[in-house]
Design an enzyme around this catalytic site. Structure first.
Site, PDB file in Angstrom:
ATOM      1  N   ASP A   1      -4.357   7.053  33.473  1.00 18.59           N
ATOM      2  CA  ASP A   1      -5.309   7.673  32.543  1.00 18.59           C
ATOM      3  C   ASP A   1      -6.703   7.850  33.103  1.00 18.59           C
ATOM      4  O   ASP A   1      -7.548   8.466  32.457  1.00 18.59           O
ATOM      5  CB  ASP A   1      -5.410   6.822  31.263  1.00 18.59           C
ATOM      6  CG  ASP A   1      -6.250   5.561  31.476  1.00 18.59           C
ATOM      7  OD1 ASP A   1      -6.134   4.952  32.565  1.00 18.59           O
ATOM      8  OD2 ASP A   1      -7.011   5.210  30.565  1.00 18.59           O
TER       9      ASP A   1
ATOM     10  N   CYS B   1      18.595  42.240  33.098  1.00  9.35           N
ATOM     11  CA  CYS B   1      17.289  42.847  32.820  1.00  9.35           C
ATOM     12  C   CYS B   1      16.182  41.997  33.438  1.00  9.35           C
ATOM     13  O   CYS B   1      15.215  42.516  34.020  1.00  9.35           O
ATOM     14  CB  CYS B   1      17.040  42.943  31.315  1.00  9.35           C
ATOM     15  SG  CYS B   1      18.217  43.943  30.407  1.00  9.35           S
TER      16      CYS B   1
ATOM     17  N   ASP C   1      -0.106   2.585  35.742  1.00  7.40           N
ATOM     18  CA  ASP C   1      -1.429   1.997  35.872  1.00  7.40           C
ATOM     19  C   ASP C   1      -1.534   0.934  34.771  1.00  7.40           C
ATOM     20  O   ASP C   1      -0.721   0.917  33.841  1.00  7.40           O
ATOM     21  CB  ASP C   1      -2.487   3.085  35.679  1.00  7.40           C
ATOM     22  CG  ASP C   1      -3.897   2.522  35.669  1.00  7.40           C
ATOM     23  OD1 ASP C   1      -4.213   1.711  36.556  1.00  7.40           O
ATOM     24  OD2 ASP C   1      -4.662   2.876  34.750  1.00  7.40           O
TER      25      ASP C   1
ATOM     26  N   CYS D   1     -19.437  34.014  58.836  1.00  5.97           N
ATOM     27  CA  CYS D   1     -18.215  34.302  58.058  1.00  5.97           C
ATOM     28  C   CYS D   1     -18.309  35.688  57.435  1.00  5.97           C
ATOM     29  O   CYS D   1     -17.342  36.453  57.437  1.00  5.97           O
ATOM     30  CB  CYS D   1     -18.022  33.263  56.952  1.00  5.97           C
ATOM     31  SG  CYS D   1     -17.806  31.571  57.538  1.00  5.97           S
TER      32      CYS D   1
END
Length: 834
Positions: A705, A87, A505, A20
């Site tokens: 959560d 503007c 959930d 690479c």
């Protein structure tokens, strides 16, 4: 921008090996004049020198052509001199033209430009130079500290008030001299006897010159360059209108013979009143804009200026900026908590409403987390500082609110397209008005032609259009922040309004997320205490609320909880690792099935019974043997039932998606009135379920959560994270509900709808106002014997339109109470799960 001779260095993504590196180096080496090319695999950066005529953006393009990527960065600029929507469009086009820039958004209300560009390729100085070349001033904003342009706005407001006062004092004699005769008979003759008719004219000319050269100078210095470049803005309209009235009057005073007979009228009062009224409007706008941005200022003001640090056994008061991570800080009753940290000594109750929106104080004891800026109430606390400066919760909230306030909604794209062509169209309409009156009106027509053309220029200033959307966003997101609802970007504000189904959930979202162990049963011949201790030892490393319940149960029984030797979590399944020298697994039955662990029939039957009672069963295996089953129960949050009922009443479908046991999930769903339940789901399953809900009902929101909720939060049209959950969930969400109360979702939807309704009202007013009054200003009614709109009245009406938009946006500061989303029952999708 111009080519740079200095070295260029930028990050490269996708580098995995030496091949690479060689590929990228060869691609860069082929650039004209490139030298000293180097690619570092460890740091992931490319560096080189570019010859004259080769721009840094070409280096990035060469890397991308080779199959790699240059990551995106974001720069925020503070732009001054913005006055209207045109503007905004001009600055955005100037920034987008900088090589390497991928997108730019300018917010008129905040005076902020947010620029997305290739990292390391575009320098902030280049961006500032592009803005300055467009005729405005710009400087980069430090990305580490939350931008708070409060003082800059205050300075601008003071300058406007000063200029307004000067303009008003100078304009008053002009208006009195010109219009006094309409109020007091014989006034004109009396003044002419004292000063002479020519003396009166020259006095007005002198005062008008002072107004235009002093307070009105800003309109000419900003408007004329844009006009000459072919990009006129609001300042150009004012400069053209006031300047034309002034110059015509000056010619009528100094050389009346140059004008047609009977047309040498004076319009000095129009020129000075235009400037004065526009300054009045801008001054009121500045005051209102300051109020729209007060949410951030209030947040930042919550942090105390000093902290009481314990050093060497003594207290020392130091500036907040001098705090370091690890310092021990003492917070006395009635003081604000100095920093984010953990309590090490003392007990008290702390008011955290500024973070969560919940008024009830929270008990703090050793081990409890604190948030800087919250208010300590009854006792004294010693805390260890965990984060300072830009890393604190308060600073992060301020940045999140600022980001949301500075973002553009999709609806703004329509406004941008219209206003980009609006000012040139207005100038064309003014010229057409002038020509039509000159050609068609009876002589002398020059005066009326000029008056109507000026009125068209003034009435059509697009200030209200430019302010319609951003001011509503600013006020709405600021109001939401004070209620503990944080929009990560403004786009979520628009999308949330259109949500037709909400998927929750269960654990930690609809339930408290602090379950307790209700049952523990071990297989025959297994020491139950030892098994529970080993399960708790493994769960010590988990973030899940169920893990905390298992550890708490073991400690409550007085068991010694060992540290695990190794630990790994399988999202949606459970945890496994080594603890006490044994291989342990705690999780759902499917986890044991996947690992090939045979399930004991008696324990399986016990788990079925527990699930039927609405509890969540978990299984424990040690050294490949199923040895115990335990159950946890998680109480429903107090506000969950009301939230679900409010959503359903507002026409929003409700569903539950959980990885928990089906019977436990159905038990909770039944108690809340949720019919659509999908349980025992892996994270990928939640994503598929959301796609199915979207296909059935339309745009979908997901509330979660935990770590396993992150893919669903990202998939949903709007992802809402409970702020008491994990960092990964919060980072994946569009909206953060800091309080953890499901009722906050109802408030968020209510606010979203209120903001979008407010924006539509503002846009209607702005566009309808111009559409209705431009023909009046052009004299369409006067042609049929109706009234004309003078330039003075046009200036006043233009100022009032902007003030109306700002005032309407400020009404949002009272929006977002604990109520159901305002939506008609007819909006309920067909077949919505109730």
């Amino acid at each position: 921008m111009s080519a740079r001779a200095e070295p260029v260095s930028f990050p490269v993504e996708g580098l995995t090996c030496a091949a690479c590196i060689g590929r990228v180096e060869r691609a860069l080496g082929r650039l004209p004049g490139a030298s000293a090319v180097s690619v570092n695999l460890a740091t992931g950066r490319a560096s080189l020198r570019l010859g004259p005529g080769t721009a840094p953006a070409e280096a990035a393009e060469a890397v991308e052509a080779a199959g790699y990527a240059v990551p995106e960065a974001e720069t925020v600029l503070a732009v001054s001199g913005l006055s209207c929507a045109s503007c905004v469009g001009r600055v955005e086009r100037a920034l987008a033209a900088v090589p390497g820039v991928r997108g730019a958004a300018v917010n008129l209300a905040t005076g902020r430009a947010t620029v997305r560009h290739r990292a390391g390729i575009v320098a902030p100085a280049d961006l500032a130079a592009a803005v300055e070349a467009a005729g405005y001033a710009a400087e980069p904003v430090d990305g580490q500290a939350p931008p708070a342009p409060v003082e800059a706005r205050a300075r601008e407001a003071r300058r406007l008030r000063r200029d307004l006062l000067i303009a008003a004092l100078l304009a008053l004699p002009v208006v009195v001299l010109d219009m006094g005769g309409h109020l007091v008979p014989g006034f004109h003759h009396g003044v002419a006897d004292v000063l002479g008719a020519q003396g009166v004219a020259w006095l007005q000319a002198g005062l008008a010159t002072l107004v235009l050269a002093g307070p009105g100078r800003r309109f000419f210095t900003q408007g004329v360059p844009g006009l000459l470049r072919g990009h006129p803005d609001m300042n150009a309209l004012v400069a053209l209108g006031a300047g034309a009235a002034y110059l015509y009057s000056l010619v009528a005073t100094a050389a009346p013979g140059l004008l047609p007979a009977g047309s040498a009228h004076l319009y000095f009062e129009a020129s000075v009143l235009i400037v004065t009224l526009i300054l009045l409007g801008r001054s009121l706008e500045a005051r209102a804009r300051g109020r729209t941005g007060e949410a951030i200022a209030r947040l930042l003001d919550l942090a105390p200026k000093t902290a009481r640090v314990l050093r060497g056994g003594a207290e020392a008061e130091v500036p907040l900026a001098a705090l370091k991570v690890g310092d021990i800080v003492r917070v006395r009753p009635g003081e604000r908590v100095a920093a984010d940290g953990v309590v090490v000594a003392g007990e008290s109750f702390v008011d955290e409403s500024m973070v969560t929106g919940e008024p009830a104080p929270v008990r703090k004891a050793p081990g409890a987390a604190t948030v800087g800026g919250t208010l300590n109430q009854g006792g004294s606390l010693d805390l260890r500082v965990g984060s300072v400066g830009a890393d604190t919760v308060l600073a992060q909230i301020a940045r999140m609110v600022e980001r949301a306030q500075g973002s553009k909604l999709p609806i703004q794209a329509l406004v941008d397209r219209v206003t980009g062509r609006f000012v040139p169209a207005v100038i064309a309409a003014a010229l057409a008005t002038f020509a039509a009156w000159l050609a068609l009106a009876p002589a002398p027509a020059l005066g009326p032609a000029l008056v109507h053309a000026i009125a068209v220029l003034i009435i059509a200033c697009p200030c209200a259009m430019g302010l319609a959307t951003p001011t509503s966003i600013m006020v709405g997101t600021g109001r939401a922040a004070r209620r503990g609802i944080l929009f990560r970007d403004g786009t979520a504000l628009q999308r949330l309004r259109g949500v037709r189904v909400v998927a929750f959930d269960k654990t930690g979202t609809l339930t408290e997320g602090r379950p307790r162990v209700t049952d523990f049963a071990a297989a025959p011949g297994i020491d139950a205490a030892e098994a529970l201790a080993l399960a708790a030892g493994l769960e010590r490393r988990s973030e899940h609320p169920v893990a905390a319940a298992i550890v708490a149960e073991a400690e409550a029984r007085g068991l010694a909880v060992p540290e695990p030797e190794s630990f790994a979590a399988e999202a949606g399944h459970g945890v496994h690792g080594q603890v006490g020298g044994r291989a342990a697994v705690v999780g759902a039955r499917r986890f044991l099935d996947r690992l090939g662990i045979a399930v004991e029939p008696d324990l399986a039957a016990r788990a079925e019974a527990l699930a039927g009672a609405g509890r969540s069963p978990l299984h424990l295996a040690l050294d490949g043997r199923h040895v115990a089953v335990l159950a946890v129960s998680d109480p429903v949050k107090p506000g969950a039932r009301a939230a679900v009922a409010a959503l359903r009443a507002g026409g929003v479908a409700v569903a539950m998606l959980t990885g928990d046991d089906r019977r436990a999930a159905e038990n909770v769903a039944k108690s809340l009135g949720i019919a659509a339940v999908s349980a025992e789901m892996l994270p990928a399953g939640k994503v598929e379920a959301l796609r199915a809900l979207r296909a059935a009902h339309g745009p979908v929101a997901f509330v979660g959560d935990g770590i396993n909720d992150a893919p669903a939060l990202a998939e949903a049209d709007v992802g809402l994270a409970i702020g008491t959950g994990t960092d990964i969930a919060v980072e994946s969400a569009d909206v953060v509900l800091m309080s953890g109360d499901p009722g906050s979702l109802v408030e968020a939807i209510d606010l979203s709808r209120a903001v979008m309704r407010n924006i539509r009202q503002n846009l209607f007013w702005a566009f309808a106002y111009n559409a209705a009054l431009i023909p009046v200003a052009a004299g369409a009614l006067a042609v049929v014997g109706g009234p004309s709109l003078s330039p003075v009245l046009a200036a006043g009406a233009m100022a009032l339109s902007s003030i109306f938009v700002l005032g309407n946006a400020l009404r949002l500061r009272r929006a977002g109470g604990r109520s159901a989303p305002a939506e008609s029952p007819a909006a309920r999708p067909a077949g919505s799960p109730a």
